[in-house]
Design an enzyme around this catalytic site. Structure first.
Site, short mmCIF file in Angstrom:
data_model
loop_
_atom_site.label_atom_id
_atom_site.label_comp_id
_atom_site.label_asym_id
_atom_site.label_seq_id
_atom_site.Cartn_x
_atom_site.Cartn_y
_atom_site.Cartn_z
N ASP A 16 100.42 73.18 48.86
CA ASP A 16 99.00 72.91 48.76
C ASP A 16 98.81 71.44 49.13
O ASP A 16 99.77 70.66 49.15
CB ASP A 16 98.53 73.19 47.34
CG ASP A 16 97.08 72.81 47.10
OD1 ASP A 16 96.25 73.09 47.98
OD2 ASP A 16 96.79 72.22 46.04
N ASP A 18 95.51 69.13 48.24
CA ASP A 18 94.81 68.32 47.23
C ASP A 18 95.51 68.40 45.88
O ASP A 18 95.74 69.49 45.35
CB ASP A 18 93.36 68.79 47.10
CG ASP A 18 92.58 68.60 48.37
OD1 ASP A 18 92.02 67.51 48.56
OD2 ASP A 18 92.54 69.55 49.19
N ASP A 312 98.94 72.90 42.51
CA ASP A 312 98.51 72.33 41.23
C ASP A 312 97.60 73.25 40.45
O ASP A 312 97.35 73.00 39.26
CB ASP A 312 97.77 71.00 41.47
CG ASP A 312 96.41 71.22 42.11
OD1 ASP A 312 95.39 70.94 41.46
OD2 ASP A 312 96.37 71.68 43.26
#
Length: 417
Positions: A16, A18, A312
């Protein structure tokens, strides 16, 4: 969580973007996100101007793992069995006796089996990442305002929050310089973004040179993705990744059928025609894990290539990658670094304050005095004996769906230095 995990055994390594590869300077980015929504609510929807004023103390309300009852305006923290550990109405915390009277020792009304319970529905919203948390504070303060000024007991403000998301973060917002967030990030990315340490860049190239297929799968749009990657990795970032997928619309990327979410090519950051299948590496938009996995089979020459994905968000990354695609998953969880002593990892020097930072705020990855530990809590009303402590629902999901959890990608990269 796995007892044994070998990154060397994986054929493809996905990331991922961000809050995973790209780490934000949270004391700067959180007020910016908050203001992007608050300004919209006040100027476009007529909400109380007091929402625009945020004190450092306000930020202690923010804690990952909270659920918002969209109709009642209550925020709750769940135990692993679905019972309520702590609760607030807006920002006003409920006393243990009030929690017991309101919720009892039974499952929260919307709680279902772990697989059946989504993070987002028309009845509730779970906050599980740092981009969401400023919105949690804003929604809580909206509940405070509507309760105080209008005497409301049932709430329907969520439609205005969704309109704020559309205004500030729609696909064309970056190009059009719309809203507050993107223009400010473009103006001074160094204030809001942490560059990847050299150890991380070195580690990524080591993976690449070892023959791993590197994937970047992000729900950010291609223009914003390019800005982030150039800043954190350098102008040659595209050479690192075999496949870049933007606007992935996770978790749908993992859960949707290929016919529901085909890959699309890009031209000048604009989505083009839908593809019947994914035939070669490159930069794409939207898509689905099924077609991606078929391409990985061709690229590796293996019938079942092994994939690991770093992310996250439990809702967007970890749960769907494991549940729908059976990938190995590595959860980036900064609370591992901060939860024990309430002190987060050092951020960039705060003398670099921007106009949206205001007074020094509690970093979002530090321990909340209002909500306590992200991982464990005592049962309300019982003395803090050993038997009274239980794991949170968030902690249970981590142990169920993540292969391992680490505080940052630097934690792995540092092992190789």
């Amino acid at each position: 969580m796995a007892q044994h995990f070998s990154l060397a055994a994986c054929d493809a390594v996905g990331f991922d973007l961000d809050h995973t590869l790209c780490r934000y300077n949270l004391p700067a980015s959180a007020p910016l996100i908050y203001n992007s929504f608050a300004q919209f609510l006040v100027k476009e929807k007529g909400y109380d101007k007091d929402l625009l004023t945020v004190t450092p103390e306000h930020w202690d309300f923010c804690c990952k793992g909270l659920a918002l009852d969209l109709e009642e305006g209550n925020f709750i923290k769940l135990a692993d069995d679905g019972t309520v550990l702590r609760a607030s109405h807006g920002t006003k915390m409920m006393a243990p006796e009030q929690v017991a009277e309101e919720f009892g020792r039974k499952e929260w009304k919307y709680f279902m089996s772990d697989v059946g319970m989504v993070c987002r529905s028309g009845k509730y919203y779970f906050y599980d990442n740092y981009f969401d948390l400023p919105g949690a504070l804003l929604c809580a303060r909206v509940v405070d305002s509507l309760t105080k000024n209008n005497g409301q007991k049932a709430f329907d403000f969520w439609k205005d929050i969704v309109a704020g998301i559309q205004h500030n973060y729609r696909m064309s917002a970056f190009k059009e310089n719309c809203g507050i967030y993107f223009p400010e990030i473009k103006r001074d990315p160094g204030r809001y973004l942490h560059s990847c340490p050299e150890s991380v860049k070195k580690w990524l190239w080591q993976l690449k040179n070892a023959g791993k297929i590197l994937l970047l799968i992000t729900s950010s749009h291609s223009d914003y993705c390019r800005l982030l990657c150039k800043h954190i990795l350098g102008n040659d970032f595209a050479d690192l990744f075999d496949i870049v997928i933007t606007n992935a619309l996770k978790p749908g990327f993992f859960s949707h059928l290929p016919s529901q979410r085909p890959f699309r090519t890009l031209e000048n950051d604009e989505e083009q025609e839908a593809l019947p299948s994914l035939e070669k590496p490159g930069w794409y938009s939207q898509g689905n894990a099924v077609h991606l996995y078929e391409l990985l089979k061709k690229m590796t020459g293996k019938p079942e290539p092994k994939v690991v994905y770093f992310g996250d968000s439990m809702h967007s990354d970890i749960f769907p990658a494991r549940h729908y695609s059976n990938w190995e998953t590595v959860l980036i969880l900064e609370e591992l670094r901060a939860d024990r002593n309430g002190k987060p990892e050092e951020s960039e020097p705060l003398e670099k304050k921007g106009k949206y930072e205001g007074q020094k705020a509690k970093p979002l990855n530090s321990l909340s005095k209002k909500w306590g530990s992200f991982f464990i809590d005592s049962i309300s009303g019982l003395k803090n004996t050993e038997d009274s402590f239980v794991y949170t629902w968030s902690c249970k999901r981590i142990s169920t769906y993540s292969t391992i959890a680490i505080p940052s990608i630097e934690a792995i990269a540092a092992l190789l230095d």
